[in-house]
Design an enzyme around this catalytic site. Structure first.
Site, short mmCIF file in Angstrom:
data_model
loop_
_atom_site.label_atom_id
_atom_site.label_comp_id
_atom_site.label_asym_id
_atom_site.label_seq_id
_atom_site.Cartn_x
_atom_site.Cartn_y
_atom_site.Cartn_z
N LYS A 17 0.87 -1.20 0.00
CA LYS A 17 0.00 0.00 0.00
C LYS A 17 0.89 1.23 0.00
O LYS A 17 1.83 1.31 0.80
CB LYS A 17 -0.87 -0.04 1.27
CG LYS A 17 -1.54 1.24 1.62
CD LYS A 17 -1.42 1.62 3.10
CE LYS A 17 -0.05 2.09 3.50
NZ LYS A 17 0.05 2.85 4.75
N ILE A 101 4.15 0.61 4.22
CA ILE A 101 3.53 0.13 2.98
C ILE A 101 2.51 -0.99 3.25
O ILE A 101 2.28 -1.85 2.40
CB ILE A 101 4.58 -0.32 1.93
CG1 ILE A 101 5.58 -1.32 2.52
CG2 ILE A 101 5.31 0.89 1.38
CD1 ILE A 101 6.52 -1.91 1.47
N ASP A 127 -5.22 0.99 8.89
CA ASP A 127 -4.94 0.84 7.46
C ASP A 127 -5.69 -0.34 6.83
O ASP A 127 -5.63 -0.52 5.61
CB ASP A 127 -3.44 0.59 7.25
CG ASP A 127 -2.67 1.89 7.11
OD1 ASP A 127 -3.30 2.93 6.85
OD2 ASP A 127 -1.44 1.84 7.24
O1 C5P Z 1 -4.44 1.40 13.96
P1 C5P Z 1 -2.98 1.12 13.95
O2 C5P Z 1 -2.59 0.04 14.91
O3 C5P Z 1 -2.44 0.90 12.60
O4 C5P Z 1 -2.28 2.46 14.47
C1 C5P Z 1 -1.00 2.46 15.06
C2 C5P Z 1 -0.83 3.74 15.84
O5 C5P Z 1 -0.75 4.86 14.97
C3 C5P Z 1 -1.96 4.10 16.79
O6 C5P Z 1 -1.82 3.49 18.01
C4 C5P Z 1 -1.85 5.61 16.88
O7 C5P Z 1 -0.82 5.95 17.79
C5 C5P Z 1 -1.36 6.00 15.52
N1 C5P Z 1 -2.47 6.40 14.62
C6 C5P Z 1 -3.06 7.66 14.78
N2 C5P Z 1 -4.07 8.04 13.95
C7 C5P Z 1 -4.49 7.22 12.95
C8 C5P Z 1 -3.89 5.95 12.75
C9 C5P Z 1 -2.89 5.57 13.61
O8 C5P Z 1 -2.68 8.42 15.68
N3 C5P Z 1 -5.47 7.64 12.14
#
Ligand code: C5P
Length: 275
Positions: A17, A101, A127
């Site tokens: 990605k 990615i 994601d």
């Molecule tokens: O959802 P995911 O585990 O991929 O996100 C990892 C970290 O990235 C989250 O814990 C957060 O700290 C940050 N994040 C964020 N805003 C988003 C996506 C991710 O702050 N929209």
């Protein structure tokens, strides 16, 4: 015993990605950031084979298998559970992880797609919904609002990862200012590659500065991409560390790949088609 998913292995592809743009437009009270991002996918990725069985198990191969958990910590495993499926997952890990990615998110989305499960993808990570879409999309909200971008042209590109892992939470934490402008209005439907490139020239990745602050090799990768001949747009994907450049043809992307790989034999460098 065949279950409702049959007994034959199901093959799934988990493409890389790429966030061509990533505008951070706000921060919610729970700490998550609001995004506005144009996301596309490469013709390069991880591969998975799902074989139904009575118990969950997992086996990981490929150049980036090392350090990837083959158990319930793996997002592909969690995706199978979300879909109510049990069996053996063989994962060929071709993409570097922690590289902005998709990695685990794309693997999880590939499992959900293969098992025809379209719900609760966000619970696996911000994601995963866009990876579930698997084609050029605008991603908004915290990653949960996905709109397909009809007629987005395909582009030849070079992906360069200096093989450093940048933890996403640390990059968001290092972001100085979250209230930035959203993307400009998209070019009209059926816009040409050049019209899209002009539009892309006015976009940003707001995570690039904080990511490069944590991992200075990102600036080196961006600099080396700028030094190759013919790069039309240069940027970083997601929270890094993978950087990319768009080229007019796949041949010019391959020439650039040769240049960058010769200078940095230990970096991950791949010419791809994005769409
Ligand atoms: O959802 P995911 O585990 O991929 O996100 C990892 C970290 O990235 C989250 O814990 C957060 O700290 C940050 N994040 C964020 N805003 C988003 C996506 C991710 O702050 N929209």
């Amino acid at each position: 015993m065949p279950n409702r998913f049959g007994s034959q292995p199901i093959e799934a592809f988990a493409p890389a990605k790429i966030n061509l743009t990533l505008h951070v437009t706000g921060k919610r009270a729970d700490g998550y950031h609001l995004l506005d991002s144009l996301v596309v996918f490469a013709d390069l990725g991880d591969r998975l084979w799902l074989t139904p069985a009575d118990e969950m198990s997992m086996e990981i191969s490929g150049p980036f298998a090392e350090g990837v958990p083959a158990d319930g910590r793996n997002l592909a495993w969690q995706a199978a559970e979300l879909a109510g499926w049990t069996g053996h997952i063989a994962l060929e890990k071709n993409l570097p992880h922690g590289g902005g990615i998709g990695g685990g998110s794309s693997d999880a989305a590939a499992v959900l797609r293969a098992l025809d499960c379209r719900r609760d993808a966000l619970t696996l990570g911000a994601d995963v919904p866009v990876c579930l879409q698997g084609a050029a999309s605008r991603m908004r909200g915290i990653g949960d609002v996905i709109t397909p971008v009809e007629g987005f042209p395909s582009f030849s590109a070079l992906l360069v990862n200096p093989l450093i892992t940048v933890p996403t939470p640390a990059v968001f934490k290092a972001l100085a200012w979250a209230d930035n402008p959203a993307m400009e209005e998209f070019p009209a439907e059926h816009a040409t590659q050049n019209q899209w490139l002009t539009w892309l020239g006015g976009c940003r990745n707001d995570l690039q500065v904080p990511a490069a602050h944590l991992a200075p090799d990102i600036d080196l990768a961006l600099h080396d991409l700028r030094c190759t001949g013919g790069g039309q747009m240069i940027g970083m994907s997601g929270s890094g560390s993978t950087c990319f450049a768009i080229y007019p043809t796949l041949v010019s992307a391959k020439h650039a790949a040769f240049e960058v790989q010769s200078a940095h034999p230990d970096w991950w460098v791949r010419a791809v088609t994005l769409s």
